[in-house]
Design a protein around this motif. Structure first.
Motif, mmCIF file in Angstrom:
data_model
loop_
_atom_site.group_PDB
_atom_site.id
_atom_site.type_symbol
_atom_site.label_atom_id
_atom_site.label_comp_id
_atom_site.label_asym_id
_atom_site.label_seq_id
_atom_site.Cartn_x
_atom_site.Cartn_y
_atom_site.Cartn_z
ATOM 1 N N VAL A 7 0.881 -1.177 0.000
ATOM 2 C CA VAL A 7 0.000 0.000 0.000
ATOM 3 C C VAL A 7 0.916 1.225 0.000
ATOM 4 C CG1 VAL A 7 -1.905 1.191 1.146
ATOM 5 C CG2 VAL A 7 -1.659 -1.301 1.407
ATOM 6 N N GLY A 34 -7.535 4.228 2.049
ATOM 7 C CA GLY A 34 -7.161 3.877 3.427
ATOM 8 C C GLY A 34 -8.377 3.943 4.339
ATOM 9 N N GLY A 35 -8.499 2.958 5.203
ATOM 10 C CA GLY A 35 -9.670 2.873 6.079
ATOM 11 C C GLY A 35 -9.700 3.929 7.167
ATOM 12 N N PHE A 36 -8.568 4.532 7.490
ATOM 13 C CA PHE A 36 -8.510 5.515 8.575
ATOM 14 C C PHE A 36 -8.724 6.929 8.044
ATOM 15 C CE2 PHE A 36 -6.131 8.156 11.684
ATOM 16 C CZ PHE A 36 -6.902 7.866 12.801
ATOM 17 N N LEU A 37 -7.890 7.331 7.095
ATOM 18 C CA LEU A 37 -8.006 8.687 6.550
ATOM 19 C C LEU A 37 -9.059 8.796 5.458
ATOM 20 C CD1 LEU A 37 -4.248 9.803 6.227
ATOM 21 C CD2 LEU A 37 -5.868 10.270 8.066
ATOM 22 N N MET A 38 -9.472 7.644 4.918
ATOM 23 C CA MET A 38 -10.414 7.612 3.794
ATOM 24 C C MET A 38 -9.857 8.386 2.593
ATOM 25 S SD MET A 38 -12.872 5.768 4.647
ATOM 26 C CE MET A 38 -13.570 5.036 6.101
ATOM 27 N N ASN A 41 -5.168 5.809 -1.931
ATOM 28 C CA ASN A 41 -3.780 5.365 -2.033
ATOM 29 C C ASN A 41 -3.740 4.305 -3.135
ATOM 30 O OD1 ASN A 41 -4.760 3.092 -0.594
ATOM 31 N ND2 ASN A 41 -4.055 3.898 1.362
ATOM 32 N N VAL A 89 -0.825 12.952 11.833
ATOM 33 C CA VAL A 89 -0.469 11.532 11.673
ATOM 34 C C VAL A 89 0.626 11.418 10.614
ATOM 35 C CG1 VAL A 89 -2.690 10.497 12.328
ATOM 36 C CG2 VAL A 89 -2.310 11.125 9.954
ATOM 37 N N THR A 90 1.485 10.430 10.811
ATOM 38 C CA THR A 90 2.528 10.169 9.813
ATOM 39 C C THR A 90 2.055 9.031 8.917
ATOM 40 O OG1 THR A 90 4.206 10.831 11.387
ATOM 41 C CG2 THR A 90 4.964 9.569 9.489
ATOM 42 N N VAL A 91 1.987 9.296 7.628
ATOM 43 C CA VAL A 91 1.511 8.289 6.670
ATOM 44 C C VAL A 91 2.691 7.760 5.868
ATOM 45 C CG1 VAL A 91 -0.099 7.799 4.802
ATOM 46 C CG2 VAL A 91 -0.632 9.587 6.465
ATOM 47 N N GLY A 92 2.790 6.448 5.800
ATOM 48 C CA GLY A 92 3.797 5.815 4.945
ATOM 49 C C GLY A 92 5.198 5.920 5.518
ATOM 50 N N THR A 95 3.170 0.346 3.265
ATOM 51 C CA THR A 95 2.798 -0.785 4.125
ATOM 52 C C THR A 95 2.878 -2.036 3.258
ATOM 53 O OG1 THR A 95 1.312 0.650 5.365
ATOM 54 C CG2 THR A 95 0.973 -1.719 5.602
ATOM 55 N N PHE A 97 3.041 -6.266 2.686
ATOM 56 C CA PHE A 97 2.754 -7.634 3.129
ATOM 57 C C PHE A 97 3.423 -8.581 2.131
ATOM 58 C CE2 PHE A 97 -0.787 -4.846 4.053
ATOM 59 C CZ PHE A 97 -1.107 -5.117 5.381
HETATM 60 P P1 2BA Z 1 -5.122 4.692 6.353
HETATM 61 O O1 2BA Z 1 -5.875 3.570 6.971
HETATM 62 O O2 2BA Z 1 -5.920 5.806 5.788
HETATM 63 O O3 2BA Z 1 -4.108 5.243 7.466
HETATM 64 C C1 2BA Z 1 -3.337 6.405 7.224
HETATM 65 C C2 2BA Z 1 -2.445 6.698 8.410
HETATM 66 O O4 2BA Z 1 -3.250 7.000 9.548
HETATM 67 C C3 2BA Z 1 -1.575 5.509 8.830
HETATM 68 O O5 2BA Z 1 -0.384 5.515 8.076
HETATM 69 C C4 2BA Z 1 -1.338 5.789 10.312
HETATM 70 O O6 2BA Z 1 -0.299 6.731 10.494
HETATM 71 C C5 2BA Z 1 -2.647 6.465 10.721
HETATM 72 N N1 2BA Z 1 -3.594 5.504 11.314
HETATM 73 C C6 2BA Z 1 -4.186 4.460 10.716
HETATM 74 N N2 2BA Z 1 -5.028 3.829 11.560
HETATM 75 C C7 2BA Z 1 -4.949 4.499 12.728
HETATM 76 C C8 2BA Z 1 -5.589 4.362 14.004
HETATM 77 N N3 2BA Z 1 -6.464 3.383 14.239
HETATM 78 N N4 2BA Z 1 -5.257 5.260 14.976
HETATM 79 C C9 2BA Z 1 -4.379 6.260 14.740
HETATM 80 N N5 2BA Z 1 -3.760 6.456 13.569
HETATM 81 C C10 2BA Z 1 -4.039 5.583 12.576
HETATM 82 P P2 2BA Z 1 0.270 4.126 7.650
HETATM 83 O O7 2BA Z 1 0.380 3.232 8.848
HETATM 84 O O8 2BA Z 1 1.526 4.442 6.918
HETATM 85 O O9 2BA Z 1 -0.777 3.427 6.672
HETATM 86 C C11 2BA Z 1 -0.984 3.912 5.348
HETATM 87 C C12 2BA Z 1 -2.068 3.110 4.670
HETATM 88 O O10 2BA Z 1 -1.629 1.741 4.580
HETATM 89 C C13 2BA Z 1 -3.378 3.026 5.455
HETATM 90 O O11 2BA Z 1 -4.188 4.153 5.190
HETATM 91 C C14 2BA Z 1 -3.986 1.738 4.913
HETATM 92 O O12 2BA Z 1 -4.551 1.958 3.632
HETATM 93 C C15 2BA Z 1 -2.751 0.860 4.743
HETATM 94 N N6 2BA Z 1 -2.504 0.035 5.928
HETATM 95 C C16 2BA Z 1 -1.763 0.341 7.008
HETATM 96 N N7 2BA Z 1 -1.735 -0.671 7.885
HETATM 97 C C17 2BA Z 1 -2.491 -1.647 7.369
HETATM 98 C C18 2BA Z 1 -2.879 -2.951 7.809
HETATM 99 N N8 2BA Z 1 -2.456 -3.482 8.989
HETATM 100 N N9 2BA Z 1 -3.705 -3.685 7.020
HETATM 101 C C19 2BA Z 1 -4.122 -3.183 5.822
HETATM 102 N N10 2BA Z 1 -3.797 -1.958 5.339
HETATM 103 C C20 2BA Z 1 -3.003 -1.201 6.104
#
Ligand code: 2BA
Length: 107
Positions: A7, A34-38, A41, A89-92, A95, A97
């Motif tokens: 990702v 992304g499920g968090f920021l919507m 990506n 938040v810090t993105v990327g 990610t 697998f």
């Molecule tokens: P998003 O889910 O939109 O998450 C964007 C960023 O928001 C994440 O960056 C992280 O910094 C933060 N974040 C995510 N969930 C959070 C939460 N529950 N509480 C606080 N902050 C949170 P990244 O970790 O670099 O992830 C970037 C993107 O990679 C994610 O976008 C998602 O699309 C994917 N991703 C990350 N971890 C994943 C996982 N375990 N499984 C599937 N996809 C994942």
């Protein structure tokens, strides 16, 4: 054989895809959210021999950058939720697998 699922930030996706082509790797590009920021990506699926997994990960690492993003927050003040200070938040970078492929056919 392994499947690398990566990702990647939308802004890095072209550089990563081009570097993979240059390295001789095939990939499939999916537009994802992304499920968090919507936020949009890109998810790359890359089928590779096990011996090449590290090279693929290195290519992704080299071309993916982390970014700081601010998201709106809310605070609860007894009478409901009100806008709070934005949260950083810090993105990327990316990610990644790596999963086993039971069978690969290209017909
Ligand atoms: P998003 O889910 O939109 O998450 C964007 C960023 O928001 C994440 O960056 C992280 O910094 C933060 N974040 C995510 N969930 C959070 C939460 N529950 N509480 C606080 N902050 C949170 P990244 O970790 O670099 O992830 C970037 C993107 O990679 C994610 O976008 C998602 O699309 C994917 N991703 C990350 N971890 C994943 C996982 N375990 N499984 C599937 N996809 C994942």
């Amino acid at each position: 054989m392994k499947l690398v699922i990566a990702v990647i930030n939308r802004d890095d996706a072209n550089a990563v895809s081009q570097a993979l082509v240059k390295g001789g790797f095939s990939s499939t590009r999916l537009a994802t959210t992304g499920g968090f920021l919507m936020a949009g990506n890109v998810t790359l699926m890359i089928g590779v021999e096990e011996a090449n997994v590290e090279e693929v990960i290195d290519i992704i690492k080299t071309r993916s950058h982390s970014r700081k993003q601010f998201i709106p927050s809310t605070v609860e003040l007894g009478h409901g939720h009100f806008p709070g200070a934005p949260v950083e938040v810090t993105v990327g970078g990316a990610t990644i697998f790596v999963v086993d492929v039971e069978r690969f056919e290209h017909v």
